[in-house]
Design a protein around this motif. Structure first.
Motif, mmCIF file in Angstrom:
data_model
loop_
_atom_site.group_PDB
_atom_site.id
_atom_site.type_symbol
_atom_site.label_atom_id
_atom_site.label_comp_id
_atom_site.label_asym_id
_atom_site.label_seq_id
_atom_site.Cartn_x
_atom_site.Cartn_y
_atom_site.Cartn_z
ATOM 1 N N LEU A 27 0.828 -1.205 0.000
ATOM 2 C CA LEU A 27 0.000 0.000 0.000
ATOM 3 C C LEU A 27 0.861 1.252 0.000
ATOM 4 C CD1 LEU A 27 -2.730 1.423 0.220
ATOM 5 C CD2 LEU A 27 -2.620 1.099 2.700
ATOM 6 N N LEU A 28 1.904 1.249 0.804
ATOM 7 C CA LEU A 28 2.795 2.414 0.864
ATOM 8 C C LEU A 28 3.458 2.671 -0.493
ATOM 9 C CD1 LEU A 28 4.474 1.793 4.354
ATOM 10 C CD2 LEU A 28 2.639 3.408 3.795
ATOM 11 N N VAL A 29 3.899 1.582 -1.136
ATOM 12 C CA VAL A 29 4.523 1.734 -2.457
ATOM 13 C C VAL A 29 3.488 2.177 -3.483
ATOM 14 C CG1 VAL A 29 5.774 0.558 -4.302
ATOM 15 C CG2 VAL A 29 6.275 0.014 -1.924
ATOM 16 N N LYS A 30 2.276 1.619 -3.378
ATOM 17 C CA LYS A 30 1.241 1.980 -4.347
ATOM 18 C C LYS A 30 0.774 3.415 -4.143
ATOM 19 C CE LYS A 30 -1.220 0.989 -7.884
ATOM 20 N NZ LYS A 30 -0.536 0.834 -9.169
ATOM 21 N N VAL A 31 0.773 3.889 -2.908
ATOM 22 C CA VAL A 31 0.465 5.300 -2.661
ATOM 23 C C VAL A 31 1.496 6.176 -3.373
ATOM 24 C CG1 VAL A 31 0.424 7.112 -0.908
ATOM 25 C CG2 VAL A 31 -0.794 4.972 -0.506
ATOM 26 N N LEU A 32 2.763 5.784 -3.254
ATOM 27 C CA LEU A 32 3.816 6.502 -3.968
ATOM 28 C C LEU A 32 3.573 6.451 -5.472
ATOM 29 C CD1 LEU A 32 6.586 7.925 -4.157
ATOM 30 C CD2 LEU A 32 7.650 5.651 -4.030
ATOM 31 N N ALA A 33 3.155 5.279 -5.976
ATOM 32 C CA ALA A 33 2.888 5.143 -7.404
ATOM 33 C C ALA A 33 1.718 6.029 -7.823
ATOM 34 C CB ALA A 33 2.587 3.684 -7.737
ATOM 35 N N ALA A 34 0.651 6.031 -7.006
ATOM 36 C CA ALA A 34 -0.526 6.837 -7.341
ATOM 37 C C ALA A 34 -0.196 8.320 -7.353
ATOM 38 C CB ALA A 34 -1.654 6.544 -6.342
ATOM 39 N N ILE A 35 0.582 8.751 -6.357
ATOM 40 C CA ILE A 35 0.967 10.163 -6.281
ATOM 41 C C ILE A 35 1.830 10.550 -7.472
ATOM 42 C CG2 ILE A 35 2.323 11.842 -4.969
ATOM 43 C CD1 ILE A 35 1.415 10.380 -2.429
ATOM 44 N N SER A 36 2.804 9.701 -7.805
ATOM 45 C CA SER A 36 3.707 10.020 -8.917
ATOM 46 C C SER A 36 2.973 10.027 -10.246
ATOM 47 C CB SER A 36 4.875 9.022 -8.955
ATOM 48 O OG SER A 36 4.403 7.704 -9.132
ATOM 49 N N LEU A 37 2.034 9.072 -10.435
ATOM 50 C CA LEU A 37 1.279 9.033 -11.687
ATOM 51 C C LEU A 37 0.349 10.235 -11.800
ATOM 52 C CD1 LEU A 37 0.625 7.462 -14.260
ATOM 53 C CD2 LEU A 37 -1.103 6.195 -12.970
ATOM 54 N N PHE A 38 -0.305 10.569 -10.694
ATOM 55 C CA PHE A 38 -1.190 11.735 -10.688
ATOM 56 C C PHE A 38 -0.389 13.009 -10.968
ATOM 57 C CE2 PHE A 38 -3.593 15.128 -8.503
ATOM 58 C CZ PHE A 38 -4.833 14.966 -9.119
ATOM 59 N N ALA A 39 0.773 13.127 -10.327
ATOM 60 C CA ALA A 39 1.625 14.298 -10.538
ATOM 61 C C ALA A 39 2.093 14.377 -11.985
ATOM 62 C CB ALA A 39 2.816 14.254 -9.592
ATOM 63 N N MET A 40 2.453 13.220 -12.557
ATOM 64 C CA MET A 40 2.884 13.211 -13.952
ATOM 65 C C MET A 40 1.766 13.698 -14.874
ATOM 66 S SD MET A 40 3.924 10.053 -16.450
ATOM 67 C CE MET A 40 2.197 9.873 -16.973
ATOM 68 N N ASN A 41 0.543 13.201 -14.640
ATOM 69 C CA ASN A 41 -0.588 13.615 -15.475
ATOM 70 C C ASN A 41 -0.860 15.114 -15.348
ATOM 71 O OD1 ASN A 41 -1.044 10.998 -16.409
ATOM 72 N ND2 ASN A 41 -2.411 10.504 -14.707
ATOM 73 N N VAL A 42 -0.761 15.626 -14.115
ATOM 74 C CA VAL A 42 -0.977 17.058 -13.897
ATOM 75 C C VAL A 42 0.078 17.877 -14.630
ATOM 76 C CG1 VAL A 42 -0.951 18.903 -12.177
ATOM 77 C CG2 VAL A 42 -2.170 16.772 -11.698
ATOM 78 N N VAL A 43 1.325 17.489 -14.492
ATOM 79 C CA VAL A 43 2.424 18.227 -15.133
ATOM 80 C C VAL A 43 2.296 18.158 -16.649
ATOM 81 C CG1 VAL A 43 4.925 18.302 -15.472
ATOM 82 C CG2 VAL A 43 3.991 17.981 -13.176
ATOM 83 N N VAL A 44 1.919 16.989 -17.168
ATOM 84 C CA VAL A 44 1.749 16.839 -18.627
ATOM 85 C C VAL A 44 0.680 17.793 -19.143
ATOM 86 C CG1 VAL A 44 0.879 15.288 -20.424
ATOM 87 C CG2 VAL A 44 2.610 14.487 -18.823
ATOM 88 N N THR A 45 -0.496 17.788 -18.511
ATOM 89 C CA THR A 45 -1.594 18.629 -19.010
ATOM 90 C C THR A 45 -1.289 20.109 -18.862
ATOM 91 O OG1 THR A 45 -2.703 18.431 -16.851
ATOM 92 C CG2 THR A 45 -3.347 16.881 -18.583
ATOM 93 N N ARG A 46 -0.650 20.472 -17.765
ATOM 94 C CA ARG A 46 -0.353 21.898 -17.548
ATOM 95 C C ARG A 46 0.846 22.374 -18.363
ATOM 96 N NH1 ARG A 46 -2.829 25.009 -14.051
ATOM 97 N NH2 ARG A 46 -4.361 24.147 -12.600
ATOM 98 N N THR A 47 1.704 21.441 -18.782
ATOM 99 C CA THR A 47 2.889 21.822 -19.551
ATOM 100 C C THR A 47 2.594 21.955 -21.029
ATOM 101 O OG1 THR A 47 4.351 20.726 -17.956
ATOM 102 C CG2 THR A 47 5.266 21.182 -20.132
ATOM 103 N N ILE A 48 1.825 21.014 -21.590
ATOM 104 C CA ILE A 48 1.635 21.020 -23.041
ATOM 105 C C ILE A 48 0.194 21.321 -23.459
ATOM 106 C CG2 ILE A 48 3.554 19.405 -23.359
ATOM 107 C CD1 ILE A 48 1.561 17.171 -23.795
ATOM 108 N N GLY A 49 -0.746 21.458 -22.510
ATOM 109 C CA GLY A 49 -2.121 21.812 -22.850
ATOM 110 C C GLY A 49 -2.971 20.608 -23.218
ATOM 111 N N ALA A 50 -4.268 20.821 -23.293
ATOM 112 C CA ALA A 50 -5.215 19.727 -23.489
ATOM 113 C C ALA A 50 -5.048 19.034 -24.838
ATOM 114 C CB ALA A 50 -6.642 20.239 -23.337
#
Length: 437
Positions: A27-50
């Motif tokens: 669970l601890l590792v998966k929380v890290l995975a969920a946070i990193s994946l969510f952060a990646m998606n946020v950075v992708v959308t905010r960096t290059i647009g929809a």
């Protein structure tokens, strides 16, 4: 007091203790995975647009499908046979199972990647008709073999009960690598992000190989594993894996056919956000799957039932608060990706409900596949795949992102409810009745 005594009893049993403590570590590792994946998606959308994000997510989805098809159903077969081999005390066929899986996966994935490379122009001109997509897709295709191979390493580590290492390889290293590359060297288009995916895939495979070399038993005294048995096991699971990808991603692909790249981005981010609720499912499955296989191989069916019901309780305890948060604040969550993403809030609600049903039914797919009922899993997934595609074809042209969300949620729900029925029929217990001992 009774509940306390029961939990103490569970902790006194080695298999239950391993699952409970292993699930916590997972669970601890998966929380890290969920946070990193969510952060990646946020950075992708905010960096290059929809619009550019839509091209990126669509290409990444296709690569995921290719990497899954390239593994020809070996994922669960590798977990099952390595876990059973380790449980027997000899570990004499672990290397043989692993090496055959690597060789078969590499050959098939390279072939599929070549076909897709040659057909990329036709695919974009005749199916998606999205400017710039062909180059993004062709670049990202180089990551498909690496992605397929590192996921085989993760499954092998799971069979060895190296849960945290398996989850790091399967879920953490890739998004963290992409995220760090974007932060260190910002880009403004999907093509450049595709280069980062290729680099991060190579890094993830190297990590998986290192963990395997550190974790695998000594190769001395190894005996060959039957290719016929491995093939007979993975073929039904190959169908399952491919149709599961249809359920998972067909709505997004159909959006790419009938809607704009922006619509693909809205749905992709909503879908990935809703999947945050299922991180506990993955964490529990990672530790429970090899346990199911080992218990079944020794005839301990009461232990399989007990572990399955405990796993449902753990998953519900963690997922209910997360699901409630999504249902109460969908617009705010989607606005994290950008203000224009607020319009996908209703889609997020629908997708979160579908994911919650996925969690509440428990590890039904693994229960069936780890106990020799692979064909039942295949049948369930095929039916659900048809449901998803048919609903998508009817709903997406008229309702867009909302239609895609309904199709996906219904596909996920039907697959798992059918699994509940098959587990009850063939294994003799109902995972929805999680309060029973």
């Amino acid at each position: 007091m009774v509940k306390t005594l029961n939990w103490r009893a569970y902790l006194s049993e080695p298999d239950m203790r391993d699952m409970l403590l292993g699930s916590l570590a997972g669970l601890l590792v998966k929380v890290l995975a969920a946070i990193s994946l969510f952060a990646m998606n946020v950075v992708v959308t905010r960096t290059i647009g929809a619009a550019e994000a839509g091209l990126f997510f669509l290409a990444f989805t296709l690569i995921t499908i290719i990497a899954t098809a390239g593994r020809i159903g070996l994922d669960q077969a590798v977990v099952r046979f390595i876990a059973s081999d380790v449980a027997s005390g000899g570990s004499k066929q672990t290397y043989s199972v692993f090496s055959k899986a690597i060789q078969w996966t590499l050959a098939v994935t390279l072939g599929l990647s070549l076909v897709c490379w040659l057909g990329a122009e036709w695919l974009n001109n005749n199916v998606f008709e999205l400017p710039g997509f062909e180059m993004v897709f062709r670049t990202m295709l180089f990551s498909a073999p690496f992605m397929a191979l590192y996921l085989i390493h993760a499954q092998a580590l799971q069979g060895l009960k190296k849960v945290s290492r398996a989850m790091l390889v399967s879920s953490v290293v890739l998004p963290v690598g992409i995220l760090l590359l974007i932060l260190l060297m910002p880009v403004n288009n999907a093509k450049a992000l595709s280069d980062y995916v290729v680099f991060a895939s190579v890094l993830t495979l190297a990590t998986g190989w290192y963990f395997w070399m550190q974790s695998a038993p000594e190769a001395k005294g190894q005996t060959p594993f039957s290719s016929a048995l491995l093939r007979a096991t993975c073929m039904p699971l190959w169908t399952v894996a491919i149709v599961h990808q249809v359920i998972q991603w067909s709505s997004q692909l159909l959006l790419g056919v009938w809607e704009s790249a922006e619509s693909v981005a809205y749905f992709a981010t909503a879908q990935r956000t809703a999947m945050l609720t299922s991180f506990i499912l993955f964490a529990v499955n990672t530790i429970a799957a090899p346990k199911f296989a080992a218990m079944h191989s020794t005839g301990n069916m009461p232990g399989v039932k007990r572990m399955a019901l405990i796993s449902v309780r753990i998953m519900l305890a963690v997922s209910v608060p997360v699901t409630l948060c999504i249902l109460l604040f969908p617009a705010w969550l989607m606005s994290v990706f950008g203000e224009e993403f607020r319009q996908a809030a209703p889609a997020l609600v629908i997708l979160a409900i579908g994911q919650f049903i996925n969690i509440a039914t428990g590890s039904v797919g693994y229960l069936l596949s780890m106990t020799g009922n692979e064909t039942k899993v295949r049948d369930n997934v095929v039916i659900s795949g048809v449901v998803t595609v048919v609903l998508g074809i009817f709903l997406i042209p008229s309702f867009g992102v909302i239609g895609a969300s309904i199709a996906y949620a219904c596909g996920v729900a039907s697959q798992n409810l059918l699994g509940v029925y098959q587990v009850n029929k063939h294994l003799g217990f109902n995972t929805l009745c999680f309060w029973r001992s």
